[in-house]
Every structure is written in C-alpha cells, then in structure tokens.
Design an enzyme around this catalytic site. Structure first.
Site, PDB file in Angstrom:
ATOM      1  N   ASN A 165       0.801  -1.227   0.000  1.00  0.00           N
ATOM      2  CA  ASN A 165       0.000   0.000   0.000  1.00  0.00           C
ATOM      3  C   ASN A 165       0.830   1.271   0.000  1.00  0.00           C
ATOM      4  O   ASN A 165       0.351   2.327  -0.415  1.00  0.00           O
ATOM      5  CB  ASN A 165      -0.925   0.016   1.223  1.00  0.00           C
ATOM      6  CG  ASN A 165      -2.117  -0.903   1.043  1.00  0.00           C
ATOM      7  OD1 ASN A 165      -2.384  -1.358  -0.057  1.00  0.00           O
ATOM      8  ND2 ASN A 165      -2.820  -1.170   2.129  1.00  0.00           N
ATOM      9  N   LYS A 207       7.507 -18.707 -33.826  1.00  0.00           N
ATOM     10  CA  LYS A 207       6.669 -17.642 -34.367  1.00  0.00           C
ATOM     11  C   LYS A 207       5.865 -18.187 -35.549  1.00  0.00           C
ATOM     12  O   LYS A 207       6.328 -19.107 -36.213  1.00  0.00           O
ATOM     13  CB  LYS A 207       7.535 -16.457 -34.826  1.00  0.00           C
ATOM     14  CG  LYS A 207       8.495 -15.920 -33.778  1.00  0.00           C
ATOM     15  CD  LYS A 207       7.781 -15.170 -32.678  1.00  0.00           C
ATOM     16  CE  LYS A 207       8.801 -14.582 -31.688  1.00  0.00           C
ATOM     17  NZ  LYS A 207       8.148 -13.815 -30.623  1.00  0.00           N
ATOM     18  N   LYS A 255      11.003 -22.586 -27.763  1.00  0.00           N
ATOM     19  CA  LYS A 255      10.243 -21.980 -26.658  1.00  0.00           C
ATOM     20  C   LYS A 255       8.824 -21.627 -27.071  1.00  0.00           C
ATOM     21  O   LYS A 255       8.601 -21.112 -28.161  1.00  0.00           O
ATOM     22  CB  LYS A 255      10.971 -20.716 -26.196  1.00  0.00           C
ATOM     23  CG  LYS A 255      10.213 -19.855 -25.202  1.00  0.00           C
ATOM     24  CD  LYS A 255      10.994 -18.586 -24.897  1.00  0.00           C
ATOM     25  CE  LYS A 255      10.177 -17.638 -24.033  1.00  0.00           C
ATOM     26  NZ  LYS A 255       9.028 -17.064 -24.754  1.00  0.00           N
ATOM     27  N   GLU A 306       5.269 -16.294 -24.429  1.00  0.00           N
ATOM     28  CA  GLU A 306       4.696 -16.135 -23.091  1.00  0.00           C
ATOM     29  C   GLU A 306       3.175 -16.219 -23.079  1.00  0.00           C
ATOM     30  O   GLU A 306       2.583 -16.614 -22.074  1.00  0.00           O
ATOM     31  CB  GLU A 306       5.154 -14.807 -22.467  1.00  0.00           C
ATOM     32  CG  GLU A 306       4.669 -13.557 -23.165  1.00  0.00           C
ATOM     33  CD  GLU A 306       5.554 -13.117 -24.319  1.00  0.00           C
ATOM     34  OE1 GLU A 306       5.349 -11.996 -24.820  1.00  0.00           O
ATOM     35  OE2 GLU A 306       6.452 -13.894 -24.722  1.00  0.00           O
ATOM     36  N   HIS A 352       9.584 -16.606 -17.887  1.00  0.00           N
ATOM     37  CA  HIS A 352       9.394 -15.408 -18.699  1.00  0.00           C
ATOM     38  C   HIS A 352       8.915 -14.275 -17.797  1.00  0.00           C
ATOM     39  O   HIS A 352       8.188 -14.513 -16.833  1.00  0.00           O
ATOM     40  CB  HIS A 352       8.387 -15.654 -19.824  1.00  0.00           C
ATOM     41  CG  HIS A 352       8.450 -14.610 -20.895  1.00  0.00           C
ATOM     42  ND1 HIS A 352       7.886 -13.359 -20.756  1.00  0.00           N
ATOM     43  CD2 HIS A 352       9.033 -14.620 -22.118  1.00  0.00           C
ATOM     44  CE1 HIS A 352       8.116 -12.647 -21.847  1.00  0.00           C
ATOM     45  NE2 HIS A 352       8.811 -13.386 -22.691  1.00  0.00           N
ATOM     46  N   ARG A 353       9.324 -13.046 -18.125  1.00  0.00           N
ATOM     47  CA  ARG A 353       9.016 -11.905 -17.253  1.00  0.00           C
ATOM     48  C   ARG A 353       7.903 -11.013 -17.813  1.00  0.00           C
ATOM     49  O   ARG A 353       7.883  -9.806 -17.560  1.00  0.00           O
ATOM     50  CB  ARG A 353      10.283 -11.088 -16.998  1.00  0.00           C
ATOM     51  CG  ARG A 353      10.931 -10.511 -18.256  1.00  0.00           C
ATOM     52  CD  ARG A 353      12.137  -9.646 -17.916  1.00  0.00           C
ATOM     53  NE  ARG A 353      12.720  -9.032 -19.113  1.00  0.00           N
ATOM     54  CZ  ARG A 353      13.576  -8.017 -19.096  1.00  0.00           C
ATOM     55  NH1 ARG A 353      13.961  -7.503 -17.937  1.00  0.00           N
ATOM     56  NH2 ARG A 353      14.064  -7.511 -20.214  1.00  0.00           N
ATOM     57  N   HIS A 371      14.395 -14.260 -18.572  1.00  0.00           N
ATOM     58  CA  HIS A 371      14.694 -13.230 -19.562  1.00  0.00           C
ATOM     59  C   HIS A 371      15.219 -11.988 -18.843  1.00  0.00           C
ATOM     60  O   HIS A 371      14.664 -11.566 -17.837  1.00  0.00           O
ATOM     61  CB  HIS A 371      13.437 -12.886 -20.359  1.00  0.00           C
ATOM     62  CG  HIS A 371      12.982 -13.997 -21.243  1.00  0.00           C
ATOM     63  ND1 HIS A 371      12.978 -13.904 -22.613  1.00  0.00           N
ATOM     64  CD2 HIS A 371      12.547 -15.248 -20.957  1.00  0.00           C
ATOM     65  CE1 HIS A 371      12.540 -15.041 -23.132  1.00  0.00           C
ATOM     66  NE2 HIS A 371      12.273 -15.875 -22.134  1.00  0.00           N
ATOM     67  N   SER A 431      16.970 -12.165 -25.273  1.00  0.00           N
ATOM     68  CA  SER A 431      15.958 -12.466 -26.287  1.00  0.00           C
ATOM     69  C   SER A 431      15.237 -11.190 -26.664  1.00  0.00           C
ATOM     70  O   SER A 431      14.919 -10.377 -25.808  1.00  0.00           O
ATOM     71  CB  SER A 431      14.959 -13.498 -25.740  1.00  0.00           C
ATOM     72  OG  SER A 431      13.916 -13.739 -26.648  1.00  0.00           O
TER      73      SER A 431
END
EC number: 4.1.1.39
Length: 475
Positions: free
Chosen positions: A123, A175, A201, A204, A294-295, A327, A379
C-alpha cells in the site's frame, strides 16, 4: 466502559496524528546483518520534508498507520518497525532522493516472496504524501535467503543434465506466437532443434487457446524433441508453458510434461504470481524438470524511472522464488536494457557474492551463500550480426534466444538454426583463441559465412537491421 478500562487505555497514550519522523526516522541506527535493507527513490509532494517522506515509507511498509493507535502499547514497536536510517540526494533531480530503510527479519514469513512484497511494495506505493516511489534495490540477508529453495536446479546441474559446456546455450521462440495448429507448431520445433539449437520456446502468451490446446502442443513438441535428439545425438528441449488460470491447472500441465519425459517447462512468473511460481519450482526440483521463466508484465512495473520497482529487485525475487532461466534483456536488441545496469542484475542472478557497485545500480552487497544461480536469457530483436556482442557481453552462462532471427531465415527454419549455431561456434572459437569480439566480431562472422551458406544468407538478410533508441533505464 468501566473506569478501570479507561485508565488502562489512557496510560502513555495520546490520540491524534504524529509526524512519522518522530518514530521511523532513525539516522543513528546501525543496520544488522539480519536486516532486509531497501533503497527507495522517493519523490515527495511539495512541502513534505525528505525525512518525513522517508519515515512515512518505513512506517507504511512495516508497522505504521495514519494515526496513533492504543494497541501500539501491546507490542514492541522498536523490535518490529521499519527504520529510515539514511537519506541521500539524487544527482540531477532536485525533487527526488534515495531513502534507505531497514526491516527486521521477523516482519516476514519464511520462504514467501508473496509476503515480502506485500509489505515492502504494498500500500505504501499509493501513499498520498508521495508523488512517486520506486524500489531500486533490496539486500536479502543469508538468514532470510536460506529459508527459500531457490532455483530448482541451477546452472551447473543444468549443464550436466544437457551435457553442454563451454558456450552459451541457443534457443528460439516459435513464431508466429499465436495461431499455429499444434502439429505445425511441433514441425517448427523439430526443424529448429534439428538445425542445431538447444532449445525452442513457447511464447509467453501461448497457454491453451482454441487454435492449439495445451495437451496437443505438449505431445507434438515432445515428438519433435525425441526425433531431433535421435538425428543429432544432442539433448534437446522445448519450454512447454505450464502457465494457466489456476494453480491446479498449472500443476496438471507440469505433471503431464514430466510424464512425457521432456527436460524443461516454463512459467510466466509475474502474471502467474509468486505463490504459483514457487509451487511450480518446488515441483520441478522434486521431479527433475528445469524451469524457464518469462518476465511478461515486468515493464509495467519497472519501466518508469521514478515509480515502481527496478528489475534487479524482480530478478532477486525470482531467484528466491525459483527458476533456472529468466529473460533479462539483450543490451543490443529491440528491448530495453543498458549495458552496465543489465550486467549488474545478470551478476545478481548468476553469482554467489556480488559487491555493492552504484555505477551498475547495485546499492547493497548481496551474499546468496549456496543458493543456485539462474541463467540469464537474452531475447528480443537479435540476429546473427549480434552474436559477437552477445557472446562477449553475457559469456558462457547464458541462453541466447533468436525467434525472428531463426524463423525469418530466407531458406526456412532449419537453415536459420544452422546459421545461429555456426555464428555462435565461430564466436566462441575466436574468443578462445584470444580475439577481441568487441572489435573483431563482424570479421569473425564474415569469415564463418564463407564456409556456411546458411550463415551467409542470414548475414545478407539482417545486415541493415538495428534498434537504435536511447535507453530509459539509466543510473
């Protein structure tokens, strides 16, 4: 209320609002080895003195509230309160300063990043007396870090599992990230692994959508892994994203991955949450699975220079919560990351002991004792011409991950993987021979492309691609 009760409540107690600095600003305090130390970048509202603002941060993130309460007398505030013990100006920023706060260890539950963050970055970040607040760094004492399992396996155990030494590991994000069927997705995985990559991979945001349900993806990717291993004689892996809408579903996916015999799973630790991540990390250690992290969502938290939390804090939190890869930016690619600052938190991920170094944004000396390290993953917008810089910047203990830089090859996925593997092997050999990759990197790539048509084609495609924007994340 009885007279007796009134007397008890009134002894040593005066209702009203006190200045925070009377209780929580303690410049004479000597920090303890067991204290958790925090460095906050504070921007107070006009008219709020730095000492009051720093004390307010210490109070609101520990034992304080907006008014005096009589139940303060039922405990020892001196034992449990946070203390603002130092304040220093920020160069070039008249309205900002760094407040250093010490927290006693007993404020926090053992082995819980969730509880740690609920207090320190809770908070207090919405406190009206502050225009902005950013947590720049945390010192985690060994007395607290030893209550965490940490990474499921760590760098050395991963190398032993994969039987890969002396070079960075190579990866590729499949991809397009969304829209492929499971079978076509598995085909791309196979082609990349067969071409020479160590890992492929899930992106995400690949979870279990209508076009590709998770179980189908897991099965086709496992088939691709085993076929590529049989043909290359190398151990391969695909980061199967176990992130899900519930912890129970996440664990079900991890269990299925283990049953398939694959070496690694993946989790989006910020969107999934620290409690889920720690649970998955414990499962991975118990069952021999590596854990790729992964972030996603990090830039919502860490991108603004005056508010939020620096990624070095998120990196430390991940090391405690558990992950074998995370990452961490590329320095040279399309995503944010200044070199010295990036290498600062890369060291915090990998090394056992990291000295204070303000030039790299490291506010405190950090001793991880025996906690395993985490491999940083570079990456985002990288290709073969970046390979010398990546090898020189990140060294062997890293994962270099080329998505478009593999699948965008004009001859297809497998040739794209070949180009990256040849470029990496050439850079590692040149470095081992004593050549300076920072100065001679382009020449090393040109020499290698003479005997690798796949690399030559990649060099031609990406020779003009650059991402030249000023970094936001500076000291």
């Amino acid at each position: 209320m009885s007279p007796k009760t009134e007397t008890k409540a009134s002894v040593g107690f005066k209702a009203g609002v006190k200045d925070y600095r009377l209780t929580y600003y303690t410049p004479e305090y000597q920090t303890k080895d067991t204290d958790i130390l925090a460095a906050f970048r504070v921007t107070p509202q006009p008219g709020v003195p730095p000492e009051e603002a720093g004390a307010a941060v210490a109070a609101e993130s520990s034992t304080g509230t907006w008014t005096t309460v009589w139940t303060d007398g039922l405990t020892s505030l001196d034992r449990y309160k946070g203390r603002c013990y130092d304040i220093e100006p920020v160069a070039g920023e008249e309205t900002q300063f760094i407040a250093f706060v010490a927290y006693p260890l007993d404020l926090f539950e053992e082995g819980s990043v969730t509880n740690l963050f609920t207090s320190i970055v809770g908070n207090v970040f919405g406190f009206k007396a502050l225009r902005a607040l950013r947590l720049e760094d945390l010192r985690i004492p060994p007395a607290y870090s030893k209550t965490f399992q940490g990474p499921p396996h760590g760098i050395q155990v991963e190398r032993d599992k994969l039987n890969k030494y002396g070079r960075p590991l190579l990866g590729c994000t499949i991809k397009p990230k969304l829209g492929l069927s499971a079978k076509n997705y598995g085909r791309a995985v196979y082609e990349c692994l067969r071409g020479g990559l160590d890992f492929t991979k899930d992106d995400e945001n690949v979870n279990s959508q209508p076009f590709m349900r998770w179980r189908d993806r897991f099965v086709f990717c496992a088939e691709a892994i085993y076929k590529a291993q049989a043909e290359t004689g190398e151990i391969k892996g695909h980061y199967l994203n176990a992130t899900a809408g519930t912890c129970e579903e996440m664990m079900k996916r991890a269990v299925f991955a283990r049953e398939l015999g694959v070496p690694i799973v993946m989790h989006d630790y910020l969107t999934g949450g620290f409690t889920a991540n720690t649970s998955l990390a414990h499962y991975c250690r118990d069952n021999g699975l590596l854990l790729h992290i992964h972030r996603a969502m990090h830039a919502v938290i860490d991108r603004q220079k005056n508010h939020g939390m620096h990624f070095r804090v998120l990196a430390k939190a991940l090391r405690m919560s558990g992950g074998d890869h995370i990452h961490g930016g590329t320095v040279v690619g399309k995503l944010e990351g200044e070199r010295d600052i990036t290498l600062g938190f890369v060291d915090l991920l990998r090394d056992d002991f990291i000295e204070k170094d303000r030039s790299r944004g490291i506010y405190f000396t950090q001793d991880w004792v025996s906690m395993p390290g985490v491999l940083p993953v570079a990456s985002g917008g990288i290709h073969v011409w970046h390979m010398p810089a990546l090898t020189e910047i990140f060294g062997d203990d890293s994962v270099l991950q080329f998505g478009g830089g593999t699948l965008g090859h004009p001859w297809g996925n497998a040739p794209g993987a070949v180009a990256n593997r040849v470029a990496l092997e050439a850079c590692v050999q040149a470095r081992n021979e004593g050549r300076d990759l920072a100065r001679e990197g382009n020449e090393v790539i040109r020499e290698a492309s003479k005997w690798s048509p796949e690399l030559a084609a990649a060099c031609e495609v990406w020779k003009e691609i650059k991402f030249e924007f000023e970094a936001v994340d500076t000291i």
